[in-house]
Scaffold this motif. Structure first.
Motif, PDB file in Angstrom:
ATOM      1  N   ALA A  50      22.704  54.310  12.916  1.00 40.12           N
ATOM      2  CA  ALA A  50      21.651  53.423  12.869  1.00 40.12           C
ATOM      3  C   ALA A  50      21.842  52.300  13.627  1.00 40.12           C
ATOM      4  O   ALA A  50      20.832  51.407  14.010  1.00 40.12           O
ATOM      5  CB  ALA A  50      21.297  52.948  11.466  1.00 40.12           C
ATOM      6  N   ALA A  58      15.966  51.444  12.826  1.00 40.54           N
ATOM      7  CA  ALA A  58      17.082  51.244  11.874  1.00 40.54           C
ATOM      8  C   ALA A  58      16.787  51.114  10.485  1.00 40.54           C
ATOM      9  O   ALA A  58      17.548  51.512   9.518  1.00 40.54           O
ATOM     10  CB  ALA A  58      18.084  50.325  12.578  1.00 40.54           C
ATOM     11  N   LEU A  61      15.878  53.737   8.450  1.00 41.15           N
ATOM     12  CA  LEU A  61      16.905  54.774   8.201  1.00 41.15           C
ATOM     13  C   LEU A  61      18.076  54.058   7.307  1.00 41.15           C
ATOM     14  O   LEU A  61      18.624  54.966   6.403  1.00 41.15           O
ATOM     15  CB  LEU A  61      17.518  54.894   9.443  1.00 41.15           C
ATOM     16  CG  LEU A  61      18.449  56.307   9.495  1.00 41.15           C
ATOM     17  CD1 LEU A  61      18.070  57.225  10.854  1.00 41.15           C
ATOM     18  CD2 LEU A  61      19.979  55.919   9.677  1.00 41.15           C
TER      19      LEU A  61
END
Length: 101
Positions: A50, A58, A61
């Motif tokens: 990430a 990111a 996630l």
């Protein structure tokens, strides 16, 4: 994809990272590696990948990996260009966790 899937099923995280890092241009992006880690119960490994993603990828996630602190840090660094990322963290419960600290 087969190698990524196989290594993640085996939970061979060092080999998966080596496969990603050794290729001049990995066959798949970091998101695919992170998704494989999450699918096989390794959110801390997913967070490694990430860090290589744009903030818009990111943050969600990291939230799926339950790393709210890291998601908040990424969102805060990009609050001027993408204020919706902080809202996403707050909606996930980040505000309650931040206030509880």
């Amino acid at each position: 994809r087969c190698k990524v899937s196989g290594l993640s099923q085996l939970h061979d995280w060092p080999s998966l990272w080596s496969f990603f890092a050794s290729a001049r241009r990995p066959p798949l992006g970091p998101a695919a590696f992170a998704e494989a880690c999450l699918a096989h119960g390794a959110p801390e490994q997913a967070a490694r990948y990430a860090a290589l993603l744009p903030a818009a990828q990111a943050v969600p996630l990291l939230l799926r990996a339950e790393d709210v602190a890291a998601a908040r840090a990424v969102a805060a660094r990009h609050r001027d260009k993408a204020p919706e990322l902080l809202a996403m963290v707050d909606a996930h419960g980040g505000a309650e966790r931040r206030n509880a600290s």
